[in-house]
Design an enzyme around this catalytic site. Structure first.
Site, PDB file in Angstrom:
ATOM      1  N   HIS A  51      -7.332   1.138  -6.492  1.00  0.00           N
ATOM      2  CA  HIS A  51      -7.466   0.107  -5.444  1.00  0.00           C
ATOM      3  C   HIS A  51      -8.137  -1.131  -6.066  1.00  0.00           C
ATOM      4  O   HIS A  51      -9.286  -1.446  -5.794  1.00  0.00           O
ATOM      5  CB  HIS A  51      -8.311   0.664  -4.291  1.00  0.00           C
ATOM      6  CG  HIS A  51      -8.231  -0.129  -3.021  1.00  0.00           C
ATOM      7  ND1 HIS A  51      -7.395  -1.203  -2.849  1.00  0.00           N
ATOM      8  CD2 HIS A  51      -8.907   0.004  -1.844  1.00  0.00           C
ATOM      9  CE1 HIS A  51      -7.554  -1.694  -1.618  1.00  0.00           C
ATOM     10  NE2 HIS A  51      -8.456  -0.977  -0.988  1.00  0.00           N
ATOM     11  N   CYS A  65     -16.481   0.673   0.367  1.00  0.00           N
ATOM     12  CA  CYS A  65     -15.262  -0.101   0.636  1.00  0.00           C
ATOM     13  C   CYS A  65     -14.866  -0.069   2.110  1.00  0.00           C
ATOM     14  O   CYS A  65     -14.164  -0.940   2.578  1.00  0.00           O
ATOM     15  CB  CYS A  65     -14.125   0.418  -0.226  1.00  0.00           C
ATOM     16  SG  CYS A  65     -13.696   2.142   0.105  1.00  0.00           S
ATOM     17  N   ARG A  86       0.888  -1.181   0.000  1.00  0.00           N
ATOM     18  CA  ARG A  86       0.000   0.000   0.000  1.00  0.00           C
ATOM     19  C   ARG A  86       0.915   1.217   0.000  1.00  0.00           C
ATOM     20  O   ARG A  86       1.697   1.408   0.937  1.00  0.00           O
ATOM     21  CB  ARG A  86      -0.907  -0.002   1.226  1.00  0.00           C
ATOM     22  CG  ARG A  86      -1.657   1.292   1.411  1.00  0.00           C
ATOM     23  CD  ARG A  86      -2.817   1.183   2.373  1.00  0.00           C
ATOM     24  NE  ARG A  86      -3.910   0.431   1.789  1.00  0.00           N
ATOM     25  CZ  ARG A  86      -5.146   0.378   2.302  1.00  0.00           C
ATOM     26  NH1 ARG A  86      -5.435   1.023   3.416  1.00  0.00           N
ATOM     27  NH2 ARG A  86      -6.088  -0.315   1.709  1.00  0.00           N
ATOM     28  N   GLN A 133      -9.895  -4.068  -3.956  1.00  0.00           N
ATOM     29  CA  GLN A 133     -11.198  -3.710  -3.403  1.00  0.00           C
ATOM     30  C   GLN A 133     -12.299  -3.938  -4.437  1.00  0.00           C
ATOM     31  O   GLN A 133     -13.337  -4.528  -4.146  1.00  0.00           O
ATOM     32  CB  GLN A 133     -11.191  -2.234  -2.966  1.00  0.00           C
ATOM     33  CG  GLN A 133     -12.533  -1.760  -2.463  1.00  0.00           C
ATOM     34  CD  GLN A 133     -12.956  -2.453  -1.176  1.00  0.00           C
ATOM     35  OE1 GLN A 133     -12.176  -2.510  -0.238  1.00  0.00           O
ATOM     36  NE2 GLN A 133     -14.164  -2.984  -1.126  1.00  0.00           N
ATOM     37  N   ARG A 166     -13.127  -9.709   0.816  1.00  0.00           N
ATOM     38  CA  ARG A 166     -11.725  -9.355   0.537  1.00  0.00           C
ATOM     39  C   ARG A 166     -10.829 -10.584   0.744  1.00  0.00           C
ATOM     40  O   ARG A 166      -9.915 -10.831  -0.031  1.00  0.00           O
ATOM     41  CB  ARG A 166     -11.248  -8.215   1.459  1.00  0.00           C
ATOM     42  CG  ARG A 166     -11.961  -6.879   1.336  1.00  0.00           C
ATOM     43  CD  ARG A 166     -11.627  -6.114   0.068  1.00  0.00           C
ATOM     44  NE  ARG A 166     -10.219  -5.921  -0.145  1.00  0.00           N
ATOM     45  CZ  ARG A 166      -9.484  -4.905   0.352  1.00  0.00           C
ATOM     46  NH1 ARG A 166     -10.064  -3.970   1.059  1.00  0.00           N
ATOM     47  NH2 ARG A 166      -8.195  -4.795   0.094  1.00  0.00           N
ATOM     48  N   ASP A 173     -17.680   6.434  -1.245  1.00  0.00           N
ATOM     49  CA  ASP A 173     -16.472   6.296  -0.417  1.00  0.00           C
ATOM     50  C   ASP A 173     -16.286   7.611   0.319  1.00  0.00           C
ATOM     51  O   ASP A 173     -16.928   8.623  -0.015  1.00  0.00           O
ATOM     52  CB  ASP A 173     -15.265   6.002  -1.335  1.00  0.00           C
ATOM     53  CG  ASP A 173     -13.967   5.753  -0.574  1.00  0.00           C
ATOM     54  OD1 ASP A 173     -14.035   5.458   0.638  1.00  0.00           O
ATOM     55  OD2 ASP A 173     -12.888   5.882  -1.187  1.00  0.00           O
TER      56      ASP A 173
HETATM   57  N1  NVA Z   1     -10.353   6.387  -0.976  1.00  0.00           N
HETATM   58  C1  NVA Z   1      -9.939   5.816   0.287  1.00  0.00           C
HETATM   59  C2  NVA Z   1     -10.065   4.341   0.253  1.00  0.00           C
HETATM   60  C3  NVA Z   1      -9.717   3.645   1.540  1.00  0.00           C
HETATM   61  C4  NVA Z   1      -9.845   2.154   1.449  1.00  0.00           C
HETATM   62  C5  NVA Z   1      -8.513   6.234   0.586  1.00  0.00           C
HETATM   63  O1  NVA Z   1      -7.672   6.222  -0.306  1.00  0.00           O
HETATM   64  O2  NVA Z   1      -8.251   6.636   1.719  1.00  0.00           O
HETATM   65  N1   CP Z   2     -11.217  -0.952   2.058  1.00  0.00           N
HETATM   66  C1   CP Z   2      -9.969  -0.951   2.521  1.00  0.00           C
HETATM   67  O1   CP Z   2      -9.007  -1.101   1.781  1.00  0.00           O
HETATM   68  O2   CP Z   2      -9.866  -0.803   3.871  1.00  0.00           O
HETATM   69  P1   CP Z   2      -8.536  -0.589   4.701  1.00  0.00           P
HETATM   70  O3   CP Z   2      -8.054   0.811   4.444  1.00  0.00           O
HETATM   71  O4   CP Z   2      -8.940  -0.797   6.118  1.00  0.00           O
HETATM   72  O5   CP Z   2      -7.516  -1.592   4.250  1.00  0.00           O
END
Ligand code: NVA
Ligand code: CP
Length: 299
Positions: A127, A258, A100, A130, A286, A218
């Site tokens: 992502h 998500c 990540r 997801q 997931r 989201d």
């Molecule tokens: N759009 C959000 C998704 C988290 C799973 C982020 O990037 O923080």
């Molecule tokens: N949806 C998702 O990726 O959640 P986290 O940020 O908790 O990994």
């Protein structure tokens, strides 16, 4: 070597195979330990609950092991070792990496130096894991996603980037409602349009929600989003998913998110906790999708 970086890089039939094998993984609850002796290395440059735990569960259920590298406690994050050197070392310790990253560009740079496959566990751009889980969840509840209408309300962020790619790869209709200033990445919209995708981008949330089989949203402010938060929330206030919006969708439509969610902003408590909400199943799925993605990469 098969990396899992963006859905548009992967062949349609491979993505379909990943979904079908995730359905099987879920049924068998991984009684077969197919990855004994394999090690997954996980790197998180930013926070995670679901991605971290679902990858841990996935590799354990497959009989493999995981190692987690915390950038804050390693040379990787401190800048005192080149990413080339770190990548060389990790390539000897593990069989596959899940990362990540703050910056997609940085993720790509790192992936070039690795000698083992890498999975994108979220970047500022996309992502994909997801959205694969979301396709699985949708199909589990509603049957084939092909030609179904999915509505997205809110920020044009990393999740919708992968959703646009999925609309092309899995042939579903996608209606994106967002303020003009927050429209999704233009390159991916154009890519989708060139592929003759059934996608509309509108300022009108009602138009997007009308007749939808699923409504998705989201957080309005993503991790690492340094824009003016107050201003952004003001722009997005008409894009909240509430009961009024859900009523415009099909009577059996589902609500998807998500997570993590900011209840009271992009979605109301009523919708999050309603029978239409499938957010917990998305999180559970997931695990099964990750098992399938890891195995696809290692085949
Ligand atoms: N759009 C959000 C998704 C988290 C799973 C982020 O990037 O923080
Ligand atoms: N949806 C998702 O990726 O959640 P986290 O940020 O908790 O990994």
């Amino acid at each position: 070597m098969k990396n899992f970086i963006n859905l548009s890089d992967i062949r349609k039939d491979d993505l379909r195979k990943i979904i079908e094998s995730a359905k099987l993984e879920k049924k068998q609850s991984s009684k077969k330990k197919k990855l004994i002796g394999k090690t997954l290395i996980m790197i998180f440059e930013k926070s995670s609950t679901r991605t971290r735990l679902s990858f841990e569960l996935a590799i354990k259920q497959l009989g493999g092991e995981f190692l987690a590298l915390n950038p804050k406690e390693s040379h990787y994050g401190s800048g005192d070792e080149s990413i080339y050197d770190t990548a060389k070392v990790l390539s000897q310790y593990g069989d596959i990496v899940m990362m990540r990253a703050h910056k997609h560009k940085h993720f790509l740079e790192f992936s070039k130096h690795l000698e083992i496959p890498i999975i994108n566990g979220l970047t500022d751009l996309s992502h994909p894991c997801q959205i694969m889980s979301d396709v699985l969840t949708f199909e589990e509840l509603k049957g084939p996603i092909t030609n179904k209408k999915i509505a997205w309300l809110g920020d044009g962020n990393n999740i919708v980037y992968s959703l646009i790619e999925a609309a092309v790869q899995f042939n579903f209709q996608l209606a994106i409602a967002c303020p003009k200033k927050l429209e999704p990445n233009k390159k991916i919209i154009n890519w989708a349009k060139n592929k003759k995708a059934n996608i509309i981008v509108t300022k009108n949330p009602k138009e997007a929600a009308k007749g939808a089989d699923a409504i998705m949203t989201d957080k309005w402010i993503s991790m690492g989003d340094h824009s003016n938060k107050k201003y952004k929330k003001k722009l997005l206030k008409d894009y909240q998913v509430n009961e009024k919006i859900m009523k415009l969708a099909k009577s059996d439509a589902i609500f998807m998110h998500c997570l993590p969610a900011n209840r009271g902003e992009e979605v109301t408590n009523e919708v999050m906790d309603s029978k239409k909400s499938v957010v917990w199943l998305e999180a559970l799925n997931r695990v099964h999708v990750q098992k399938s993605i890891i195995q696809w990469c290692l085949k």
